[in-house]
Design a protein around this motif. Structure first.
Motif, PDB file in Angstrom:
ATOM      1  N   ASP A  39       3.620 -14.380 -40.398  1.00 16.09           N
ATOM      2  CA  ASP A  39       3.694 -13.054 -41.014  1.00 16.09           C
ATOM      3  C   ASP A  39       2.712 -12.110 -40.339  1.00 16.09           C
ATOM      4  O   ASP A  39       1.676 -11.752 -40.903  1.00 16.09           O
ATOM      5  N   TYR A  41       3.766  -9.165 -39.221  1.00 16.09           N
ATOM      6  CA  TYR A  41       4.362  -7.837 -39.343  1.00 16.09           C
ATOM      7  C   TYR A  41       3.431  -6.873 -40.065  1.00 16.09           C
ATOM      8  O   TYR A  41       3.370  -5.691 -39.719  1.00 16.09           O
ATOM      9  N   GLU A  47       7.570  -8.027 -35.477  1.00 25.31           N
ATOM     10  CA  GLU A  47       7.824  -9.428 -35.800  1.00 25.31           C
ATOM     11  C   GLU A  47       7.304 -10.285 -34.648  1.00 25.31           C
ATOM     12  O   GLU A  47       7.080  -9.791 -33.544  1.00 25.31           O
TER      13      GLU A  47
END
Length: 80
Positions: A39, A41, A47
């Motif tokens: 994770d 992001y 991403e």
């Protein structure tokens, strides 16, 4: 000077294009495999697979541009 420089420029351009495509593909495969579950992001805005594809394209383009220029110079020297 023009005869010496032209093969290197053409080889570097071809290497740049091939390296960016190949590097992006390898980065996408590696990023999707190993970085897909992270994770990141929230901190980067990318991403994991996107970031790996961009980095792979950049590294591949730089490396293959240099290798393409050297290869084209060797081929041009053999023909003379």
């Amino acid at each position: 000077m023009n005869r010496i420089l032209l093969p290197r420029v053409i080889g570097a351009f071809i290497g740049f294009v091939a390296g960016s495509i190949g590097g992006a593909f390898l980065g996408l495969v590696v990023g999707g495999t190993f970085l897909g579950g992270l994770d990141i992001y929230e901190s980067t805005g990318f991403e994991g697979y996107e970031l790996a594809a961009y980095v792979g394209a950049l590294v591949g383009a730089i490396v293959m541009a240099i290798a393409g220029a050297k290869f084209a110079q060797r081929v041009a020297d053999k023909k003379e």
